[in-house]
Design a protein around this motif. Structure first.
Motif, mmCIF file in Angstrom:
data_model
loop_
_atom_site.group_PDB
_atom_site.id
_atom_site.type_symbol
_atom_site.label_atom_id
_atom_site.label_comp_id
_atom_site.label_asym_id
_atom_site.label_seq_id
_atom_site.Cartn_x
_atom_site.Cartn_y
_atom_site.Cartn_z
ATOM 1 N N ILE A 119 0.834 -1.210 0.000
ATOM 2 C CA ILE A 119 0.000 0.000 0.000
ATOM 3 C C ILE A 119 0.867 1.257 0.000
ATOM 4 N N VAL A 120 1.890 1.285 0.862
ATOM 5 C CA VAL A 120 2.778 2.454 0.929
ATOM 6 C C VAL A 120 3.513 2.654 -0.394
ATOM 7 N N THR A 121 3.940 1.572 -1.021
ATOM 8 C CA THR A 121 4.653 1.687 -2.292
ATOM 9 C C THR A 121 3.732 2.208 -3.393
ATOM 10 N N ILE A 122 2.498 1.773 -3.421
ATOM 11 C CA ILE A 122 1.542 2.283 -4.413
ATOM 12 C C ILE A 122 1.293 3.778 -4.193
ATOM 13 N N ILE A 123 1.178 4.194 -2.935
ATOM 14 C CA ILE A 123 1.024 5.622 -2.632
ATOM 15 C C ILE A 123 2.250 6.393 -3.120
ATOM 16 N N TYR A 124 3.444 5.830 -2.888
ATOM 17 C CA TYR A 124 4.672 6.464 -3.368
ATOM 18 C C TYR A 124 4.638 6.627 -4.892
ATOM 19 N N PHE A 125 4.199 5.582 -5.601
ATOM 20 C CA PHE A 125 4.112 5.676 -7.060
ATOM 21 C C PHE A 125 3.114 6.764 -7.472
ATOM 22 N N MET A 126 2.029 6.909 -6.740
ATOM 23 C CA MET A 126 1.046 7.948 -7.062
ATOM 24 C C MET A 126 1.637 9.339 -6.858
ATOM 25 N N ILE A 127 2.359 9.524 -5.763
ATOM 26 C CA ILE A 127 2.998 10.826 -5.506
ATOM 27 C C ILE A 127 4.040 11.122 -6.577
ATOM 28 N N THR A 128 4.831 10.112 -6.923
ATOM 29 C CA THR A 128 5.846 10.269 -7.969
ATOM 30 C C THR A 128 5.188 10.603 -9.297
ATOM 31 N N GLY A 129 4.038 9.980 -9.563
ATOM 32 C CA GLY A 129 3.329 10.255 -10.807
ATOM 33 C C GLY A 129 2.880 11.694 -10.909
ATOM 34 N N VAL A 130 2.461 12.279 -9.805
ATOM 35 C CA VAL A 130 2.038 13.678 -9.804
ATOM 36 C C VAL A 130 3.231 14.588 -10.062
ATOM 37 N N GLN A 131 4.386 14.234 -9.507
ATOM 38 C CA GLN A 131 5.564 15.101 -9.613
ATOM 39 C C GLN A 131 6.334 14.932 -10.918
ATOM 40 N N HIS A 132 6.442 13.690 -11.423
ATOM 41 C CA HIS A 132 7.374 13.443 -12.526
ATOM 42 C C HIS A 132 6.746 12.913 -13.810
#
Length: 188
Positions: A119-132
């Protein structure tokens, strides 16, 4: 409930898969602990070098207190990473014990920690997607979710299999009277 999967990675038993995943978890956790401890040991030296460079350059945008705050933040993040790695290490050891001894309660910590990690890794991917960039992060998240989710389902299936085996075994018939023996005497 019957196990969702009958084999791990389409080639080995759930028990063997649990032991292999536990071993890989131990290796990953030990590497995480050692590397974070190594970085913690070197952080003060790196900060001293950065402060020396700042003195030489006379850069007004970055001052000494900013470097010290940054150093503290990095130390806190590394300490949290070490704690998470220790928890992962314990959960992986328990997974191996649970798989070898058919103890479902030993598998639960791994299911919980690994599920939270996914779950934490998927959230990280979502945050990264917004930024990069959305598509690169989305594709990475989908690939990660397929692989990590499948391996998590393998461990969940191991848990269910052990639970089913335990439920099928008949309970031993015990009676409070089995231990007692009747003594008969005859007068005669």
């Amino acid at each position: 409930m019957a196990p969702l999967l009958r084999q791990c990675c389409f080639c080995c038993s759930l028990k063997t898969g649990g032991i292999v995943l536990g071993t890989l978890g131990i290796i990953r956790a030990v590497i995480g602990i050692v590397s974070a401890a190594f970085l913690l040991a070197l952080i003060d030296e790196a900060v001293a070098q950065v402060q020396e460079e700042l003195k030489k350059e006379n850069n007004p945008e970055i001052n000494q207190s900013d470097v010290e705050v940054g150093s503290l933040v990095v130390k806190i993040i590394l300490a949290i990473f070490i704690v998470i790695s220790v928890v992962e290490l314990c959960a992986s050891v328990l997974l191996i014990i649970g798989a070898r001894k058919n103890r479902k309660e030993y598998i639960l910590p791994y299911l919980v920690t690994d599920g939270l990690g996914i779950i934490v890794t998927i959230i990280y991917f979502m945050i990264t997607g917004v930024q990069h960039g959305f598509w690169q992060a989305a594709i990475s998240a989908i690939i990660y979710l397929i692989i990590a989710g499948y391996l998590w389902l393998c461990v969940l299936s191991l848990y269910q299999w052990i639970k089913d085996v335990a439920n099928r075994q008949p309970m031993p018939m015990t009676s409070p009277y089995l231990e007692q023996q009747a003594v008969y005497t005859t007068n005669g």
